[in-house]
Scaffold this motif. Structure first.
Motif, PDB file in Angstrom:
ATOM      1  N   LEU A   7      49.213  53.251  45.126  1.00 16.53           N
ATOM      2  CA  LEU A   7      48.300  52.226  45.633  1.00 16.53           C
ATOM      3  C   LEU A   7      48.018  51.185  44.558  1.00 16.53           C
ATOM      4  N   GLY A   8      47.831  51.662  43.323  1.00 14.69           N
ATOM      5  CA  GLY A   8      47.570  50.741  42.219  1.00 14.69           C
ATOM      6  C   GLY A   8      48.723  49.794  41.977  1.00 14.69           C
ATOM      7  N   GLU A   9      49.953  50.304  42.016  1.00 17.18           N
ATOM      8  CA  GLU A   9      51.130  49.457  41.806  1.00 17.18           C
ATOM      9  C   GLU A   9      51.265  48.421  42.919  1.00 17.18           C
ATOM     10  N   GLU A  10      50.955  48.853  44.137  1.00 15.98           N
ATOM     11  CA  GLU A  10      51.059  47.943  45.278  1.00 15.98           C
ATOM     12  C   GLU A  10      50.038  46.816  45.166  1.00 15.98           C
ATOM     13  N   ILE A  11      48.783  47.171  44.830  1.00 13.39           N
ATOM     14  CA  ILE A  11      47.730  46.168  44.665  1.00 13.39           C
ATOM     15  C   ILE A  11      48.101  45.213  43.543  1.00 13.39           C
ATOM     16  N   ASN A  12      48.626  45.760  42.449  1.00 15.73           N
ATOM     17  CA  ASN A  12      48.969  44.947  41.289  1.00 15.73           C
ATOM     18  C   ASN A  12      50.008  43.888  41.646  1.00 15.73           C
ATOM     19  N   LYS A  13      51.055  44.290  42.355  1.00 18.64           N
ATOM     20  CA  LYS A  13      52.108  43.347  42.739  1.00 18.64           C
ATOM     21  C   LYS A  13      51.576  42.272  43.680  1.00 18.64           C
ATOM     22  N   GLU A  14      50.725  42.687  44.603  1.00 20.02           N
ATOM     23  CA  GLU A  14      50.183  41.728  45.565  1.00 20.02           C
ATOM     24  C   GLU A  14      49.234  40.738  44.879  1.00 20.02           C
ATOM     25  N   THR A  15      48.459  41.239  43.919  1.00 15.34           N
ATOM     26  CA  THR A  15      47.555  40.347  43.180  1.00 15.34           C
ATOM     27  C   THR A  15      48.352  39.338  42.358  1.00 15.34           C
ATOM     28  N   GLU A  16      49.383  39.815  41.669  1.00 16.96           N
ATOM     29  CA  GLU A  16      50.217  38.930  40.855  1.00 16.96           C
ATOM     30  C   GLU A  16      50.860  37.849  41.705  1.00 16.96           C
ATOM     31  N   SER A  17      51.209  38.205  42.938  1.00 21.14           N
ATOM     32  CA  SER A  17      51.900  37.236  43.806  1.00 21.14           C
ATOM     33  C   SER A  17      51.004  36.096  44.262  1.00 21.14           C
ATOM     34  N   LEU A  18      49.697  36.227  44.038  1.00 19.29           N
ATOM     35  CA  LEU A  18      48.774  35.174  44.464  1.00 19.29           C
ATOM     36  C   LEU A  18      48.738  33.995  43.505  1.00 19.29           C
ATOM     37  N   TYR A  19      49.287  34.178  42.284  1.00 16.54           N
ATOM     38  CA  TYR A  19      49.134  33.175  41.233  1.00 16.54           C
ATOM     39  C   TYR A  19      50.474  32.757  40.644  1.00 16.54           C
ATOM     40  N   LYS A  20      50.517  31.537  40.153  1.00 15.11           N
ATOM     41  CA  LYS A  20      51.717  30.991  39.522  1.00 15.11           C
ATOM     42  C   LYS A  20      51.345  30.373  38.175  1.00 15.11           C
ATOM     43  N   LYS A  21      52.019  30.808  37.105  1.00 11.91           N
ATOM     44  CA  LYS A  21      51.808  30.211  35.784  1.00 11.91           C
ATOM     45  C   LYS A  21      52.540  28.881  35.692  1.00 11.91           C
ATOM     46  N   GLY A  36      47.458  27.911  35.236  1.00 12.70           N
ATOM     47  CA  GLY A  36      48.134  28.352  36.454  1.00 12.70           C
ATOM     48  C   GLY A  36      47.382  27.864  37.675  1.00 12.70           C
ATOM     49  N   HIS A  37      47.811  28.325  38.842  1.00  7.37           N
ATOM     50  CA  HIS A  37      47.089  27.965  40.058  1.00  7.37           C
ATOM     51  C   HIS A  37      47.223  29.074  41.090  1.00  7.37           C
ATOM     52  N   HIS A  38      46.239  29.119  41.979  1.00 10.54           N
ATOM     53  CA  HIS A  38      46.260  30.042  43.112  1.00 10.54           C
ATOM     54  C   HIS A  38      47.171  29.418  44.159  1.00 10.54           C
ATOM     55  N   ILE A  39      48.214  30.133  44.528  1.00 12.67           N
ATOM     56  CA  ILE A  39      49.255  29.555  45.386  1.00 12.67           C
ATOM     57  C   ILE A  39      48.710  29.114  46.736  1.00 12.67           C
ATOM     58  N   LYS A  40      47.818  29.892  47.309  1.00 10.24           N
ATOM     59  CA  LYS A  40      47.323  29.596  48.654  1.00 10.24           C
ATOM     60  C   LYS A  40      46.365  28.402  48.680  1.00 10.24           C
ATOM     61  N   THR A  41      45.468  28.327  47.692  1.00  6.77           N
ATOM     62  CA  THR A  41      44.440  27.277  47.694  1.00  6.77           C
ATOM     63  C   THR A  41      44.727  26.144  46.711  1.00  6.77           C
ATOM     64  N   ASN A  42      45.696  26.363  45.811  1.00  5.36           N
ATOM     65  CA  ASN A  42      46.050  25.411  44.757  1.00  5.36           C
ATOM     66  C   ASN A  42      44.932  25.240  43.722  1.00  5.36           C
ATOM     67  N   ARG A  43      43.981  26.166  43.689  1.00  2.31           N
ATOM     68  CA  ARG A  43      42.902  26.111  42.701  1.00  2.31           C
ATOM     69  C   ARG A  43      43.474  26.373  41.303  1.00  2.31           C
ATOM     70  N   LYS A  44      43.113  25.535  40.335  1.00  2.00           N
ATOM     71  CA  LYS A  44      43.553  25.748  38.959  1.00  2.00           C
ATOM     72  C   LYS A  44      42.867  26.978  38.374  1.00  2.00           C
ATOM     73  N   VAL A  45      43.624  27.761  37.624  1.00  2.00           N
ATOM     74  CA  VAL A  45      43.069  28.934  36.944  1.00  2.00           C
ATOM     75  C   VAL A  45      43.654  29.000  35.540  1.00  2.00           C
ATOM     76  N   ALA A  46      42.999  29.770  34.686  1.00  2.00           N
ATOM     77  CA  ALA A  46      43.553  30.102  33.375  1.00  2.00           C
ATOM     78  C   ALA A  46      43.982  31.557  33.429  1.00  2.00           C
ATOM     79  N   ILE A  47      45.196  31.845  33.007  1.00  2.00           N
ATOM     80  CA  ILE A  47      45.695  33.216  33.018  1.00  2.00           C
ATOM     81  C   ILE A  47      45.843  33.680  31.577  1.00  2.00           C
ATOM     82  N   LYS A  48      45.008  34.623  31.188  1.00  2.00           N
ATOM     83  CA  LYS A  48      45.008  35.163  29.830  1.00  2.00           C
ATOM     84  C   LYS A  48      45.888  36.403  29.799  1.00  2.00           C
ATOM     85  N   ASP A 336      44.927  37.083  50.851  1.00  2.00           N
ATOM     86  CA  ASP A 336      43.896  37.524  49.910  1.00  2.00           C
ATOM     87  C   ASP A 336      43.077  38.683  50.453  1.00  2.00           C
ATOM     88  N   ASP A 337      42.793  38.670  51.756  1.00  2.00           N
ATOM     89  CA  ASP A 337      41.951  39.719  52.337  1.00  2.00           C
ATOM     90  C   ASP A 337      42.620  41.088  52.254  1.00  2.00           C
TER      91      ASP A 337
END
Length: 377
Positions: A7-21, A36-48, A336-337
């Motif tokens: 379950l953890g691996e599945e959640i991890n992959k799905e979370t990573e797929s939401l963002y683009k560096k 980076g940005h959130h692919i669905k909303t195009n919101r800018k994010v910082a990925i550390k 996201d849901d």
């Protein structure tokens, strides 16, 4: 356990797929920060992207502490943690994107500061710090470039990689923390039991730096740092700082007279100088708290703090940095849901792992039963 891991691996992959560096913003010893940005909303994010080592190095535990701290600290003047995912040997923290920091502002000589501007930055910084201390969390690395500034002018405390919970007076912590120019004298003298007063000393140094437009206490080594502090503030006596001579480093420094502090800050009000003095008090138990600092007359008297959106801003932002590596392979966004519902199921596993690590550390400390020489964190 196997089902939780899957379950953890599945959640991890799905979370990573939401963002683009997109590009690299900066790099430190243990982490690289990307725009980076959130692919669905195009919101800018910082990925550390935190480079993980093995558990013996303590780096993994530091990363977990940072995640836990940011999950619990929800405040307008603390950076928001949006998401977390791992990739190969790195842990990636998805944070709100803030386009500049206080160090850039201080160094930009084209900007003119008014007293009301400094008051506004200090008020926001102390509000964020006060929230941390009320949550029993020490930041332990306050400096201008760890205060980020949003597009609307809001100042936010960031970088909780060295943060630690406090409150247990018997629990030893490392004295080798906080960037040297902002490190409290008790840390430089080897103290391993301390409170939020170390963060307040750093805030006093930042307050002075905002007023001088230059670092207030720059030392090239720990010994030179102490000498710089004593030359600027006067060498303290045992009466002024009871217990000072009992600190691990001992005490044998040149006796510098106490200078007239206000002479260096001629452009600052009496209230500003008084608050600075209270933050830079040698005796940690007498140092003003963040909560009391916010009640100081400095903030009540005129001029009123500048509205955040009207504060001076540099032309160059963090996003204008050097181009870095891209985000790697293309990813496909998922809903996201779906990710959020699975995260709630997996959250207990994260907390259980942290609690197990805490218990393990507690058992090791109990076996030693000597907190004065226990391994500091």
């Amino acid at each position: 356990m196997a089902s939780k891991a899957i379950l953890g691996e599945e959640i991890n992959k799905e979370t990573e797929s939401l963002y683009k560096k997109e590009k690299k913003l900066g790099e430190g010893t243990y982490a690289v920060v990307y725009l980076g940005h959130h692919i669905k909303t195009n919101r800018k994010v910082a990925i550390k992207k935190i480079k993980l080592g093995n558990m013996r190095s303590g780096l993994d535990m530091s990363a977990i502490r940072e995640v836990k701290a940011l999950r619990e600290l929800r405040h307008p003047n603390v950076i928001e943690l949006i998401d977390v995912f791992s990739h190969k040997t790195s842990l990636n923290l998805v944070l709100e994107f803030l386009d500049t920091d206080l160090e850039i502002v201080i160094k930009d000589k084209s900007l003119v500061f008014m007293p009301a501007d400094i008051k506004s930055w200090m008020m926001m910084a102390l509000r964020g710090l006060d929230h941390c201390h009320k949550c029993w969390l020490l930041h332990r690395d306050l400096k201008p470039n760890n205060f980020l500034i949003a597009a609307n002018g809001q100042l936010k405390l960031a970088d909780f990689g060295l943060a630690r919970e406090f409150g247990d007076v018997k629990r030893a912590m490392t004295s080798q923390t906080v960037t040297r120019w902002y490190r409290a004298p008790e840390l430089l003298l080897g103290a391993t039991n301390y409170t939020g007063s170390i963060d307040i000393w750093a805030m006093g140094c930042i307050f002075a730096e905002l007023s001088l437009r230059a670092p207030y206490l720059p030392g090239a080594s720990d010994l030179e740092q102490l000498t710089t502090i004593f030359r600027a503030r006067g060498t303290p006596s045992e009466d002024e700082w009871p217990g000072m001579m009992k600190l691990p480093m001992g005490y044998s420094f040149e006796k510098f007279p106490k200078p007239q502090f206000s002479d260096l800050f001629r452009g600052s009000s009496e209230e500003a100088v008084d608050l600075m003095n209270k933050m830079l008090t040698f005796n940690p138990t007498n140092r003003i708290s963040a909560a009391d600092a916010l009640k100081h007359p400095y903030f009540a008297n005129l001029p009123r703090p500048t509205a955040p959106e009207k504060l001076p801003r540099p032309l160059k932002s963090l996003a204008g940095g050097e181009e870095g590596e891209g985000g790697g392979d293309e990813v496909v966004s998922v809903d996201d849901d779906v990710v959020a519902s699975k995260k709630r199921l997996f959250q207990d596993a994260f907390d259980d792992g942290l609690e197990a690590e805490r218990q393990k550390m507690g058992e090791q400390a109990a076996k030693r039963m000597d907190f004065s020489i226990s391994s500091p964190a």
